[in-house]
Scaffold this active site. Sequence first.
Site, PDB file in Angstrom:
ATOM      1  N   HIS A 137       2.049   6.298  -1.020  1.00  0.00           N
ATOM      2  CA  HIS A 137       2.153   5.591  -2.307  1.00  0.00           C
ATOM      3  C   HIS A 137       2.828   6.501  -3.328  1.00  0.00           C
ATOM      4  O   HIS A 137       2.575   7.711  -3.363  1.00  0.00           O
ATOM      5  CB  HIS A 137       0.760   5.165  -2.791  1.00  0.00           C
ATOM      6  N   GLU A 162       8.037  -0.667  -2.247  1.00  0.00           N
ATOM      7  CA  GLU A 162       7.445  -0.694  -3.584  1.00  0.00           C
ATOM      8  C   GLU A 162       8.261   0.188  -4.524  1.00  0.00           C
ATOM      9  O   GLU A 162       8.045   1.410  -4.588  1.00  0.00           O
ATOM     10  CB  GLU A 162       5.987  -0.222  -3.523  1.00  0.00           C
TER      11      GLU A 162
END
Length: 268
Positions: A109, A179
């Site tokens: 992430h 993302e």
Amino acid sequence: MRGDIKLIMKKIIVGNWKMNPETLEEAQDIAKEIKKIASKLKKIETVICPPSIYISNLKSKISNLPVDEAGLKLGAQDVSAEFDTGSYTGEISAGMLKNIGVKYVIIGHSERRAMGETDEIINKKIKTALKAGLKVIFCAGEKERDDEEHFLDFIKKEIEGGLHGVEKKFFRNIIIVYEPVWAISSGKKFRPDNPDSVFKITIFIKKTLMPLVENGALRSIPILYGGSVTALTAREFLEKGGIQGLLVGGKSLIPKEFSQILEIADRL
Ligand code: 13P
């Protein structure tokens, strides 16, 4: 055979709670609401990733039914790069997560990359998690866009770095999330990406994966989109983005809105 195809096509909706909420009671309330709806929706895989400290408790609260029947899977937001237990203060091993019933783990992430995680560390974490039998939700995405499309090289580098040397047999347990950092709702000037652009990048990611996986395996690797997904945008992303699911941050803490996203995904 039909069943296999359905399984491959199942949409995956993941809620990343990040460092929220403040109390266990709030976490229980959110999980209970999400479970209510998730247990009714059979066509999607619903995963919530709460802070690790809540996972055991939520597992027992969520699963007076066996986890799979409750229709809600638990994921962690991070894992140690070290496989064996030992002197690693503050770390949580993949085996520990697996043994308390965690099925998925988010790795790579951008918020962890910003804390100093390199492609090498991410690669080690991915291998460790896969070895322990966890499914990996592997995130990649550029910090900014440029007209010359150098950002595509950046995404490629992150994907190749994270997956370097991963045995082909493990790819069935890998989910890729596109993302873009600039689209995450906590950013100062965030804006969601649009489905056409996500579609283009999904194809680019598949091309990047092609040399890494066995023939025919590519189709079964889910690609998700994350970045300011709401109940208003979920349908468009799922319908037009060429993706198999969504990674939802802020809105996954709002049971009513997250439930709407789940229902939209289930109806498609
Ligand atoms: P938001 O949905 O709040 O933009 O967060 C996206 C994210 O970082 C999910 O991992």
